[in-house]
Design a protein around this motif. Structure first.
Motif, PDB file in Angstrom:
ATOM      1  N   ALA A 210      -3.495  -3.639   1.381  1.00 25.39           N
ATOM      2  CA  ALA A 210      -4.433  -2.563   2.052  1.00 25.39           C
ATOM      3  C   ALA A 210      -5.558  -2.857   3.079  1.00 25.39           C
ATOM      4  O   ALA A 210      -5.269  -2.135   4.135  1.00 25.39           O
ATOM      5  N   TYR A 211      -5.992  -3.948   2.999  1.00 21.41           N
ATOM      6  CA  TYR A 211      -6.987  -4.569   3.902  1.00 21.41           C
ATOM      7  C   TYR A 211      -6.164  -4.771   5.006  1.00 21.41           C
ATOM      8  O   TYR A 211      -6.602  -4.343   6.394  1.00 21.41           O
ATOM      9  N   ILE A 212      -5.210  -5.623   4.996  1.00 18.30           N
ATOM     10  CA  ILE A 212      -4.275  -5.613   6.347  1.00 18.30           C
ATOM     11  C   ILE A 212      -3.829  -4.451   7.184  1.00 18.30           C
ATOM     12  O   ILE A 212      -3.985  -4.218   8.338  1.00 18.30           O
ATOM     13  N   VAL A 213      -3.211  -3.708   6.108  1.00 14.65           N
ATOM     14  CA  VAL A 213      -2.831  -2.306   6.853  1.00 14.65           C
ATOM     15  C   VAL A 213      -3.966  -1.501   7.527  1.00 14.65           C
ATOM     16  O   VAL A 213      -3.940  -0.965   8.415  1.00 14.65           O
ATOM     17  N   SER A 214      -5.265  -1.661   6.857  1.00 11.86           N
ATOM     18  CA  SER A 214      -6.431  -0.904   7.607  1.00 11.86           C
ATOM     19  C   SER A 214      -6.921  -1.604   9.088  1.00 11.86           C
ATOM     20  O   SER A 214      -6.960  -0.846   9.715  1.00 11.86           O
ATOM     21  N   VAL A 215      -6.697  -2.843   8.954  1.00  7.42           N
ATOM     22  CA  VAL A 215      -6.955  -3.681  10.027  1.00  7.42           C
ATOM     23  C   VAL A 215      -5.909  -3.240  11.015  1.00  7.42           C
ATOM     24  O   VAL A 215      -6.156  -2.894  12.287  1.00  7.42           O
ATOM     25  N   GLU A 216      -4.519  -3.418  10.779  1.00 11.00           N
ATOM     26  CA  GLU A 216      -3.269  -3.132  11.653  1.00 11.00           C
ATOM     27  C   GLU A 216      -3.622  -1.463  12.503  1.00 11.00           C
ATOM     28  O   GLU A 216      -3.123  -1.090  13.366  1.00 11.00           O
ATOM     29  N   ALA A 217      -4.092  -0.745  11.425  1.00 11.58           N
ATOM     30  CA  ALA A 217      -4.249   0.655  11.689  1.00 11.58           C
ATOM     31  C   ALA A 217      -5.299   1.062  12.448  1.00 11.58           C
ATOM     32  O   ALA A 217      -5.551   2.497  13.019  1.00 11.58           O
ATOM     33  N   GLY A 218      -6.266   0.206  12.429  1.00 11.13           N
ATOM     34  CA  GLY A 218      -7.444   0.626  13.152  1.00 11.13           C
ATOM     35  C   GLY A 218      -8.453   1.453  12.224  1.00 11.13           C
ATOM     36  O   GLY A 218      -9.258   2.093  12.881  1.00 11.13           O
ATOM     37  N   ILE A 219      -8.444   1.506  10.974  1.00 11.34           N
ATOM     38  CA  ILE A 219      -9.293   2.234  10.193  1.00 11.34           C
ATOM     39  C   ILE A 219     -10.369   1.165   9.570  1.00 11.34           C
ATOM     40  O   ILE A 219     -10.129   0.077   8.711  1.00 11.34           O
ATOM     41  N   PRO A 220     -11.450   1.780   9.644  1.00 10.96           N
ATOM     42  CA  PRO A 220     -12.733   0.826   9.145  1.00 10.96           C
ATOM     43  C   PRO A 220     -12.482   0.701   7.952  1.00 10.96           C
ATOM     44  O   PRO A 220     -12.179   1.600   6.946  1.00 10.96           O
ATOM     45  N   SER A 221     -12.788  -0.596   7.246  1.00  6.51           N
ATOM     46  CA  SER A 221     -12.509  -1.060   6.028  1.00  6.51           C
ATOM     47  C   SER A 221     -13.249  -0.203   4.912  1.00  6.51           C
ATOM     48  O   SER A 221     -12.722   0.292   3.784  1.00  6.51           O
ATOM     49  N   LYS A 222     -14.656   0.238   5.348  1.00  3.31           N
ATOM     50  CA  LYS A 222     -15.318   0.866   4.426  1.00  3.31           C
ATOM     51  C   LYS A 222     -14.548   2.618   4.167  1.00  3.31           C
ATOM     52  O   LYS A 222     -15.218   3.053   3.106  1.00  3.31           O
ATOM     53  N   ARG A 223     -13.898   2.686   5.119  1.00  7.64           N
ATOM     54  CA  ARG A 223     -13.324   4.373   4.889  1.00  7.64           C
ATOM     55  C   ARG A 223     -11.914   4.263   4.326  1.00  7.64           C
ATOM     56  O   ARG A 223     -11.195   5.311   4.305  1.00  7.64           O
ATOM     57  N   PHE A 224     -11.523   3.135   3.997  1.00  4.67           N
ATOM     58  CA  PHE A 224     -10.185   2.870   3.428  1.00  4.67           C
ATOM     59  C   PHE A 224     -10.034   2.522   1.976  1.00  4.67           C
ATOM     60  O   PHE A 224     -10.596   1.522   1.621  1.00  4.67           O
ATOM     61  N   SER A 225      -9.501   3.384   1.136  1.00  2.00           N
ATOM     62  CA  SER A 225      -9.680   3.011  -0.316  1.00  2.00           C
ATOM     63  C   SER A 225      -8.264   2.218  -0.522  1.00  2.00           C
ATOM     64  O   SER A 225      -7.068   2.627  -0.374  1.00  2.00           O
ATOM     65  N   LYS A 226      -8.711   0.866  -0.719  1.00  3.02           N
ATOM     66  CA  LYS A 226      -7.607  -0.202  -0.982  1.00  3.02           C
ATOM     67  C   LYS A 226      -6.883  -0.126  -2.244  1.00  3.02           C
ATOM     68  O   LYS A 226      -5.882  -0.212  -2.405  1.00  3.02           O
ATOM     69  N   GLU A 227      -7.441   0.642  -3.352  1.00  3.64           N
ATOM     70  CA  GLU A 227      -7.190   0.939  -4.527  1.00  3.64           C
ATOM     71  C   GLU A 227      -6.074   1.993  -4.685  1.00  3.64           C
ATOM     72  O   GLU A 227      -5.074   1.799  -5.117  1.00  3.64           O
ATOM     73  N   GLU A 228      -6.441   2.930  -3.782  1.00  4.93           N
ATOM     74  CA  GLU A 228      -5.506   4.212  -3.561  1.00  4.93           C
ATOM     75  C   GLU A 228      -4.170   3.821  -2.915  1.00  4.93           C
ATOM     76  O   GLU A 228      -3.196   4.136  -3.355  1.00  4.93           O
ATOM     77  N   PHE A 229      -4.517   3.103  -1.940  1.00  5.68           N
ATOM     78  CA  PHE A 229      -3.002   2.534  -1.137  1.00  5.68           C
ATOM     79  C   PHE A 229      -2.391   1.435  -2.187  1.00  5.68           C
ATOM     80  O   PHE A 229      -1.034   1.578  -1.889  1.00  5.68           O
ATOM     81  N   ALA A 230      -3.028   0.630  -2.762  1.00  2.00           N
ATOM     82  CA  ALA A 230      -2.547  -0.197  -3.696  1.00  2.00           C
ATOM     83  C   ALA A 230      -1.556   0.428  -4.708  1.00  2.00           C
ATOM     84  O   ALA A 230      -0.143   0.207  -5.102  1.00  2.00           O
ATOM     85  N   CYS A 231      -1.939   1.777  -5.178  1.00  3.15           N
ATOM     86  CA  CYS A 231      -1.363   2.352  -6.203  1.00  3.15           C
ATOM     87  C   CYS A 231       0.043   3.256  -5.586  1.00  3.15           C
ATOM     88  O   CYS A 231       1.179   3.525  -6.125  1.00  3.15           O
ATOM     89  N   ALA A 232      -0.341   3.691  -4.160  1.00  8.42           N
ATOM     90  CA  ALA A 232       0.655   4.451  -3.590  1.00  8.42           C
ATOM     91  C   ALA A 232       1.840   3.664  -3.347  1.00  8.42           C
ATOM     92  O   ALA A 232       2.720   3.873  -2.979  1.00  8.42           O
TER      93      ALA A 232
END
Length: 377
Positions: A210-232
């Protein structure tokens, strides 16, 4: 006439941080004044031979290490360590230094063996919702909509390096760095103390993805729910939604865990995200988990064993088994590249068996031809 070797203060600082020691701690252990140690690190003046030996022995680095320069330069582009990490700051710094050292060793091995290239979608967008991002990742990797039983191998074959150096360390959590050497970027993930459970390891790696995806997509890490992405990512909407029709009580999630290889707590959260259960039911199930002690240790965690990272280990085995270099020669060749480390440190960083690089496990080389695996298909 040989050139006199000069003590490298930056190397002292790196070794100290690598071992997770503050200047105060190192001063106490070596009986060297901390002002002197700071001066050594800043190259204001050089230590005498006696102090070099004290520093070498205490930090468990070969003394030659402190007289080398960095032939391989690593740039740290991004770092992700969970905010809830319980480890002290000095240990976090130690982990970062060790993963940088791992990348340097990988760079050396790549002179002989071609590692998988980073394979991430080029259509990840900061405007995508979480479900879309998770689906794009699954489609790009050809995963379909079923369970992912082995996140370790999935990430490794898609160019993401994984180290197991911290799996035995109590309190250690997984973390990720994006690093570059000569502008070539690589993501390196370090596993935490996940009790070698496949379900925990799968979720932790999906969280790091999820962190890697947030970096590649240009989404600030603090605004990206890594737990939500991992579940999805681990529990696709359509197929998992069908299975949730069979889950009414906590015991039902234990059966689902066998299929999906995901923690029960994550499946309950996913059920709430998909609105299969309401907030009241979600809280009820979580309270039941707490009553049974499942928030600390879930059922099946010890029964479903995790897959260990294999790519780094196999790369060294290929070098040795193909008589390209022995274990001892690998240690020596790394030293010649400015990576003068003891064998047990290299073994730990790469997930090798104990004593694999010791002299008794070395092979004699007789008229061996060097093989460049980059040219092999």
């Amino acid at each position: 006439m040989s050139r006199k070797k000069i003590f490298n203060g930056k190397r002292l600082k790196t070794a100290r941080m690598y071992r997770g020691k503050t200047i105060d701690v190192l001063a106490n252990e070596t009986k060297i004044n901390k002002k002197d140690i700071l001066a050594f690190e800043e190259d204001k003046y050089k230590p005498v031979v006696e102090n070099v030996m004290k520093l070498s022995n205490t930090l468990n680095f070969p003394k030659e290490y402190f007289f080398q320069n960095d032939d391989i330069r690593v740039t740290i582009e991004n770092t992700h360590i969970r905010p809830e990490s319980p480890i002290p700051r000095v240990e976090e710094i130690s982990y970062k230094e060790k993963i940088v050292m791992t990348h340097k060793i990988i760079s050396f091995i790549e002179s002989y063996i071609q590692f998988p290239a980073i394979n991430l979608p080029d259509n990840l967008s900061k405007y995508d919702d979480m479900e879309t991002l998770a689906t794009k990742m699954r489609r790009h990797w050809g995963l379909g909509d079923g369970p992912i039983g082995n996140m370790v191998t999935l990430l490794e074959v898609n160019g993401i390096s994984i180290s197991s150096m911290n799996v035995e360390k109590r309190g250690a959590v997984s973390f990720t760095q994006k690093q570059s050497i000569d502008r070539n970027s690589r993501y390196l993930v370090c596993l935490g103390n996940d009790r070698k459970s496949a379900t925990i390891r799968n979720f932790d790696l999906a969280y790091e993805l999820a962190y890697i995806v947030s970096v590649e997509a240009g989404i600030p890490s603090k605004r990206f729910s890594k737990e939500e992405f991992a579940c999805a990512f681990l529990l696709p909407k359509e197929t998992f939604f069908e299975d949730l029709g069979k889950a009414h009580e906590l015991e039902d999630y234990v059966e689902l865990k066998k299929k999906w290889i995901v923690p029960i707590s994550a499946m309950i959260l996913r059920a709430y995200q998909l609105e299969v259960i309401n907030y009241k039911k979600y809280m009820y199930l979580m309270r039941e988990m707490e009553k049974q002690g499942w928030l600390k240790k879930e059922p099946l965690d010890e029964n479903i064993k995790a897959t260990n990272p294999a790519l780094l280990k196999k790369s060294v085995e290929m070098l040795i088994d193909n008589n390209i270099m022995s274990g001892t020669e690998l240690v020596d060749n790394l030293a010649n590249c400015g990576l003068n480390l003891y064998p047990d440190d290299i073994e730990n960083l790469l997930g090798l068996k104990d004593k694999m690089l010791s002299p008794k496990n070395s092979y004699k080389r007789d008229n061996v031809t060097k093989v460049n695996f980059k040219k092999k298909k």
